[in-house]
Design a protein around this motif. Structure first.
Motif, PDB file in Angstrom:
ATOM      1  N   GLY A   1      55.002  29.234  55.759  1.00  0.00           N
ATOM      2  CA  GLY A   1      56.216  29.979  56.093  1.00  0.00           C
ATOM      3  C   GLY A   1      55.999  29.805  57.709  1.00  0.00           C
ATOM      4  N   GLY A   2      54.943  30.440  58.206  1.00  0.00           N
ATOM      5  CA  GLY A   2      54.736  30.488  59.734  1.00  0.00           C
ATOM      6  C   GLY A   2      54.656  29.087  60.451  1.00  0.00           C
ATOM      7  N   ILE A   3      54.057  28.157  59.752  1.00  0.00           N
ATOM      8  CA  ILE A   3      54.151  26.890  60.446  1.00  0.00           C
ATOM      9  C   ILE A   3      55.693  26.363  60.476  1.00  0.00           C
ATOM     10  CG2 ILE A   3      53.266  24.479  60.067  1.00  0.00           C
ATOM     11  CD1 ILE A   3      50.827  25.482  58.832  1.00  0.00           C
ATOM     12  N   ASN A   4      56.313  26.488  59.423  1.00  0.00           N
ATOM     13  CA  ASN A   4      57.641  26.123  59.399  1.00  0.00           C
ATOM     14  C   ASN A   4      58.571  26.782  60.194  1.00  0.00           C
ATOM     15  OD1 ASN A   4      57.184  24.183  57.508  1.00  0.00           O
ATOM     16  ND2 ASN A   4      57.996  25.423  55.783  1.00  0.00           N
ATOM     17  N   ALA A   5      58.272  27.880  60.451  1.00  0.00           N
ATOM     18  CA  ALA A   5      58.921  28.866  61.488  1.00  0.00           C
ATOM     19  C   ALA A   5      58.857  28.498  63.105  1.00  0.00           C
ATOM     20  CB  ALA A   5      58.623  30.371  61.455  1.00  0.00           C
ATOM     21  N   GLN A   6      57.501  28.201  63.291  1.00  0.00           N
ATOM     22  CA  GLN A   6      57.014  27.546  64.457  1.00  0.00           C
ATOM     23  C   GLN A   6      57.514  26.083  64.671  1.00  0.00           C
ATOM     24  OE1 GLN A   6      52.825  27.769  64.070  1.00  0.00           O
ATOM     25  NE2 GLN A   6      52.493  29.743  65.270  1.00  0.00           N
ATOM     26  N   ASN A   7      57.708  25.267  63.659  1.00  0.00           N
ATOM     27  CA  ASN A   7      58.352  23.795  63.824  1.00  0.00           C
ATOM     28  C   ASN A   7      59.701  23.898  64.102  1.00  0.00           C
ATOM     29  OD1 ASN A   7      55.807  22.705  63.229  1.00  0.00           O
ATOM     30  ND2 ASN A   7      56.239  22.222  61.288  1.00  0.00           N
ATOM     31  N   ASP A   8      60.385  25.081  63.647  1.00  0.00           N
ATOM     32  CA  ASP A   8      61.760  25.135  63.840  1.00  0.00           C
ATOM     33  C   ASP A   8      61.987  25.576  65.289  1.00  0.00           C
ATOM     34  OD1 ASP A   8      62.389  24.921  61.244  1.00  0.00           O
ATOM     35  OD2 ASP A   8      62.670  26.947  60.380  1.00  0.00           O
ATOM     36  N   ALA A   9      61.113  26.600  65.825  1.00  0.00           N
ATOM     37  CA  ALA A   9      61.173  26.675  67.253  1.00  0.00           C
ATOM     38  C   ALA A   9      61.095  25.488  68.100  1.00  0.00           C
ATOM     39  CB  ALA A   9      60.214  27.588  67.612  1.00  0.00           C
ATOM     40  N   VAL A  10      60.051  24.404  67.735  1.00  0.00           N
ATOM     41  CA  VAL A  10      59.911  23.461  68.603  1.00  0.00           C
ATOM     42  C   VAL A  10      61.123  22.497  68.225  1.00  0.00           C
ATOM     43  CG1 VAL A  10      58.518  21.146  68.779  1.00  0.00           C
ATOM     44  CG2 VAL A  10      57.377  23.391  68.362  1.00  0.00           C
ATOM     45  N   SER A  11      61.821  22.306  67.238  1.00  0.00           N
ATOM     46  CA  SER A  11      62.917  21.770  67.074  1.00  0.00           C
ATOM     47  C   SER A  11      64.176  22.168  67.593  1.00  0.00           C
ATOM     48  CB  SER A  11      63.427  21.609  65.410  1.00  0.00           C
ATOM     49  OG  SER A  11      62.302  21.013  64.479  1.00  0.00           O
ATOM     50  N   GLU A  12      64.302  23.674  67.792  1.00  0.00           N
ATOM     51  CA  GLU A  12      65.447  24.149  68.876  1.00  0.00           C
ATOM     52  C   GLU A  12      65.065  23.464  70.180  1.00  0.00           C
ATOM     53  OE1 GLU A  12      65.727  28.488  68.456  1.00  0.00           O
ATOM     54  OE2 GLU A  12      65.417  28.170  66.443  1.00  0.00           O
ATOM     55  N   LEU A  13      63.803  23.358  70.877  1.00  0.00           N
ATOM     56  CA  LEU A  13      63.794  22.894  72.029  1.00  0.00           C
ATOM     57  C   LEU A  13      64.154  21.515  72.038  1.00  0.00           C
ATOM     58  CD1 LEU A  13      61.876  22.650  74.746  1.00  0.00           C
ATOM     59  CD2 LEU A  13      60.089  21.864  73.259  1.00  0.00           C
ATOM     60  N   ILE A  14      63.610  20.835  71.038  1.00  0.00           N
ATOM     61  CA  ILE A  14      64.300  19.316  70.956  1.00  0.00           C
ATOM     62  C   ILE A  14      65.847  19.038  71.012  1.00  0.00           C
ATOM     63  CG2 ILE A  14      64.280  17.385  69.477  1.00  0.00           C
ATOM     64  CD1 ILE A  14      61.389  18.310  68.305  1.00  0.00           C
ATOM     65  N   ALA A  15      66.497  20.042  70.122  1.00  0.00           N
ATOM     66  CA  ALA A  15      67.894  19.819  70.161  1.00  0.00           C
ATOM     67  C   ALA A  15      68.434  20.365  71.676  1.00  0.00           C
ATOM     68  CB  ALA A  15      68.324  20.966  69.051  1.00  0.00           C
TER      69      ALA A  15
END
Length: 166
Positions: free
Chosen positions: A77-91
């Motif tokens: 869950g932590g990894i996925n939340a961190q990936n979401d933060a990076v995905s927001e940067l990408i977006a």
């Protein structure tokens, strides 16, 4: 021709040659100053957006950190939340438009490299969840590690260490 005439003629030739050398040097400097450095993001709007989005991403990554001693579900869950933060940067970066990103050569590649990091982390999270964790593997592109490519484009956005050791 006398010695004096030779000296006058030689001085004129020297002045013309010096003028040509200066003109060529200035032309080369002008073309260099106006060339896009393929290794550095040079457009101010892109760099400012990246710096701002990166600061937000770093905060969210830190807030989502989970210790390696936590249960697997919580770690995933932590990894996925961190990936979401990076995905927001990408977006955020993609919202600038592909034309603008492509106009400053490394910008589009930089955004792509962040997506590569998310992909590698996602593969690690899936292997962790399956009970057969494999070490996270980051690709090497054109002889450079993914982290080198992300950290060395002249943007104030270094990869947080938390993203490299999930």
């Amino acid at each position: 021709m006398t010695g004096e005439q030779w000296r006058v003629w030689g001085a004129r030739v020297a002045v013309v040659v010096a003028g040509v050398v200066v003109a060529v040097a200035l032309t080369k400097l002008w073309s260099f100053a106006n060339a896009d450095d393929p290794d550095v993001v040079e457009q101010g709007a892109i760099a400012r957006t990246a710096s701002s989005a990166c600061a937000t991403m770093r905060e969210k990554v830190a807030a989502s950190a989970v210790a390696a001693t936590q249960p697997v579900g919580r770690r995933v869950g932590g990894i996925n939340a961190q990936n979401d933060a990076v995905s927001e940067l990408i977006a955020t970066m993609q919202s600038l438009g592909s034309e603008r990103l492509e106009a400053d050569q490394p910008a589009a590649q930089w955004v792509e490299d962040w997506q590569r990091l998310v992909t590698a982390r996602d593969a690690y999270a899936r292997s962790l969840k399956s009970g057969k964790p494999k070490p996270m593997e980051l690709p090497t592109i054109d002889g450079k590690t993914l982290v080198q490519r992300l950290n060395n484009v002249g943007v104030n956005c270094r990869v947080p260490l938390l993203l490299l050791a999930p």
